[in-house]
Design a protein around this motif. Structure first.
Motif, short mmCIF file in Angstrom:
data_model
loop_
_atom_site.label_atom_id
_atom_site.label_comp_id
_atom_site.label_asym_id
_atom_site.label_seq_id
_atom_site.Cartn_x
_atom_site.Cartn_y
_atom_site.Cartn_z
N LEU A 498 29.65 110.74 -92.27
CA LEU A 498 30.30 112.23 -91.29
C LEU A 498 30.66 112.73 -92.79
N VAL A 499 31.93 112.08 -93.34
CA VAL A 499 32.26 112.80 -94.22
C VAL A 499 31.78 113.01 -95.15
N ARG A 500 30.95 112.13 -96.05
CA ARG A 500 30.20 113.01 -97.93
C ARG A 500 29.20 114.07 -97.18
N ASP A 505 34.24 117.34 -88.97
CA ASP A 505 35.75 117.71 -87.61
C ASP A 505 34.17 118.22 -86.92
N GLN A 506 33.07 118.40 -87.17
CA GLN A 506 32.10 119.52 -86.46
C GLN A 506 31.33 117.89 -85.44
N THR A 507 31.54 116.96 -85.75
CA THR A 507 31.05 115.91 -84.95
C THR A 507 31.46 115.55 -84.17
N VAL A 528 41.44 116.67 -88.23
CA VAL A 528 41.11 118.20 -88.97
C VAL A 528 41.03 117.84 -89.63
N LYS A 529 39.89 119.46 -90.20
CA LYS A 529 39.72 119.18 -90.95
C LYS A 529 40.59 119.67 -92.45
N GLY A 530 40.38 118.91 -93.25
CA GLY A 530 41.21 118.57 -94.50
C GLY A 530 42.41 117.84 -94.42
N LYS A 531 41.82 116.96 -93.42
CA LYS A 531 43.58 115.80 -93.49
C LYS A 531 42.92 114.38 -92.75
N ASN A 532 41.96 114.80 -92.20
CA ASN A 532 41.31 113.30 -91.56
C ASN A 532 39.89 113.02 -91.91
N GLU A 533 39.80 113.25 -93.29
CA GLU A 533 39.16 112.49 -93.64
C GLU A 533 38.82 111.64 -94.45
N TYR A 534 40.22 111.39 -94.91
CA TYR A 534 40.75 109.89 -95.52
C TYR A 534 41.89 109.50 -94.79
N PHE A 535 42.14 108.31 -95.24
CA PHE A 535 43.52 107.53 -94.06
C PHE A 535 44.42 107.78 -95.39
N PRO A 536 45.65 107.43 -94.44
CA PRO A 536 46.65 107.67 -95.35
C PRO A 536 46.77 106.58 -96.54
N ILE A 537 47.70 106.73 -97.41
CA ILE A 537 47.50 105.70 -98.37
C ILE A 537 48.76 105.50 -97.58
N PRO A 538 49.25 103.97 -98.10
CA PRO A 538 49.57 102.44 -97.12
C PRO A 538 51.31 102.86 -97.24
#
Length: 554
Positions: A498-500, A505-507, A528-538
């Motif tokens: 979904l991210v690639r 965000d839509q789905t 949130v588009k632009g935020k949740n596509e990747y996880f936080p750096i630990p």
């Protein structure tokens, strides 16, 4: 190359050390191998096996949150699955499921440590090869090819999860001041290309990489960058000239008796009864068992979503309901006692559903008919379904140290995935005939072998048929992506797809809007588009390296 071999070499790899100071401190402890002892052919092979052993995510720390299957990050974070169990158990995963990610969530650090431990072990191999005098040039190239393949694989995993991450090769000495300020795709591609150029065409052992494995994974790396022109020749080569093919039965990709088959491009090896105390038996997924009186008897995690189950509905022509699949739910037994009467859904279904999802009234492999609520920890929280896809048959898991040690391998990359990526390329090029042919090949296989009852009859009203045509590029794109979902469901790929594709965000917001009516803990959750596509750096890693060196994701 089963994990019974890997566990010993993993210990050897972790024992590599240099010492300084007094003579006493320079004495190598019993049972610990130093670099001098390992700088030979046998040592290189042992440490290489140790690098492979980290593929399952089971290292020195927690395991379930670092599993090779990416059940949390690829499936629970998508529309395929809920965390499951109950509200209080591993609440950190619920936070991930709700897209309220915090950098101090321990699961992220567990995964980071497992990945970079794998990178470190791969680099250990390369350092040893440079000092080994009893290896031929051909042997060195093969070992270096495998080590660089693994290094690329681990970095690819990190890239999928966090995007901007440090690249660590065998020449790095300052691990503390290693920034994540560069896109590492070129490094990943270079390592895979080295593997392609130097590996043999056949695998040295079933769990190892070959030239064809490297080509396939490099193609997937290009797909993650939407570089279809670079992916296409690799995919065509693997499909046309490689040693892979679809097996006749879809389910043969998910059982112990048929592992390492012709559809397996890259497979993470698991084993039981090997002295590893069960930790080599897919221990990263050892929470993902039905609950209560069920086989395994714990812990009720990783429950398929209603949305996923609905995706397996078909119309009167055996085709998926691409736009309307989630309007009406497949009937389930939520709220019903196992002793109450229940008739499963009678509409038409893609048979892959019942190889993927455990549901009331349908045989659960050879363990008997799924009883519903008695195998669910908390239906009101996690829903009425259980994970099934990689569950072991009774009698196929001999020697297991515990009911939850499972020697069923994880198929990290299989030929169906390769075919569907090639169909994606065809769609984007406007070659709808090729895309149609590939998707129909997958759908035809899906109907070959179905779940049956004790008397040999189909367990549900199964109907899956090929598409007659793809009338437009938009329709074809939707059909190919939908096929990836049902074919690869619960295998840890969905969120990353979904991210690639740029549609997460839509789905996922459409999913949350309806699913929150069933799972109230999802109320208020938003992707949130632009935020949740990747996880936080630990945060633990930022604390070690400094925020000016290791920069946080948005």
């Amino acid at each position: 190359m089963k994990k019974k071999v890997l566990v010993v070499a993993a210990l050897v790899s972790m024992g590599m050390m240099t010492s300084c100071g007094s003579e006493f401190l320079e004495t190598t402890p019993l049972g610990v191998a130093n670099e001098q002892m390992l700088a030979n052919k046998a040592g290189v092979n042992a440490v290489l096996i140790g690098a492979y052993s980290l593929l399952d995510g089971v290292g020195a720390g927690p395991t379930n949150t670092a599993s090779s299957s990416n059940w949390i990050y690829g499936s629970v974070a998508s529309d395929d699955a809920y965390k499951g169990s109950d509200v209080g158990d591993q609440a950190q995963i619920t936070t991930i499921e709700r897209y309220q990610n915090q950098a101090d969530i321990g699961a992220f650090n567990d995964k980071w440590v497992a990945i970079y431990d794998g990178v470190s072990r791969s680099n250990d191999v390369l350092k040893l090869i440079a000092k080994a005098n009893d290896m031929s040039e051909a042997e060195k190239k093969q070992a270096m090819g495998e080590a660089r393949f693994l290094r690329a694989w681990y970095h690819f995993e990190a890239k999928k999860l966090w995007n901007m991450v440090p690249y660590v090769d065998e020449n790095v000495t300052d691990y503390i001041n290693l920034p994540n300020d560069k896109d590492i795709w070129p490094n990943i591609e270079a390592d895979f290309q080295y593997a392609i150029d130097n590996l043999s065409e056949t695998k040295a052992a079933v769990g190892r990489a070959s030239k064809w494995t490297a080509k396939a994974v490099l193609a997937k790396a290009h797909m993650y960058q939407s570089d279809y022109a670079a992916a296409k020749p690799l995919l065509d080569d693997v499909i046309t000239n490689g040693p892979f093919s679809l097996v006749n039965s879809y389910h043969d990709n998910f059982r112990i008796a048929t592992e390492n088959n012709t559809e397996s491009v890259f497979e993470v090896q698991m084993s039981v009864g090997d002295g590893g105390l069960g930790q080599n038996g897919s221990w990263g997924d050892n929470w993902n068992f039905p609950y209560g009186s069920a086989p395994g008897g714990c812990c009720g995690f990783y429950q398929p979503s209603q949305n996923l189950v609905n995706a397996f509905k078909t119309d009167a022509n055996g085709l998926p309901l691409l736009d309307t699949f989630n309007e009406v739910d497949v009937k389930n037994d939520e709220g019903l006692a196992s002793s109450a009467a229940f008739t499963p859904y009678e509409g038409t279904l893609d048979p892959r559903l019942d190889w993927t999802v455990g549901r009331r009234g349908i045989p659960f492999l050879n363990w008997g008919v799924h009883p519903g609520r008695n195998w669910i920890r908390d239906q009101s929280f996690g829903g009425p379904y259980t994970f099934k896809k990689f569950f072991a048959y009774s009698g196929e898991n001999a020697g297991a140290e515990s009911p939850r040690a499972n020697s069923n391998n994880y198929r990290a990359l299989r030929f169906a995935d390769i075919l569907l990526m090639r169909a994606e390329v065809a769609v984007e090029e406007g070659d709808l005939d090729t895309a149609l042919k590939i998707v129909n090949q997958i759908r035809t296989r899906a109907g070959n072998v179905v779940v049956t009852t004790a008397d040999g009859k189909p367990a549900a009203n199964y109907l899956v048929k090929p598409y007659p045509s793809f009338p437009s590029q938009e329709y074809a794109r939707k059909a190919v992506r939908f096929e990836r979902r049902v074919e690869l469901a619960m295998e840890g790929h969905r969120f990353f797809d979904l991210v690639r594709w740029g549609v997460a965000d839509q789905t996922l917001n459409a999913y949350l809007a309806k699913e929150s009516q069933k799972r109230t803990y999802l109320n208020g959750a938003t992707f949130v588009k632009g935020k949740n596509e990747y996880f936080p750096i630990p945060q633990a890693q930022i604390d070690i390296m400094g925020a000016s060196v290791l920069k946080q994701n948005p």
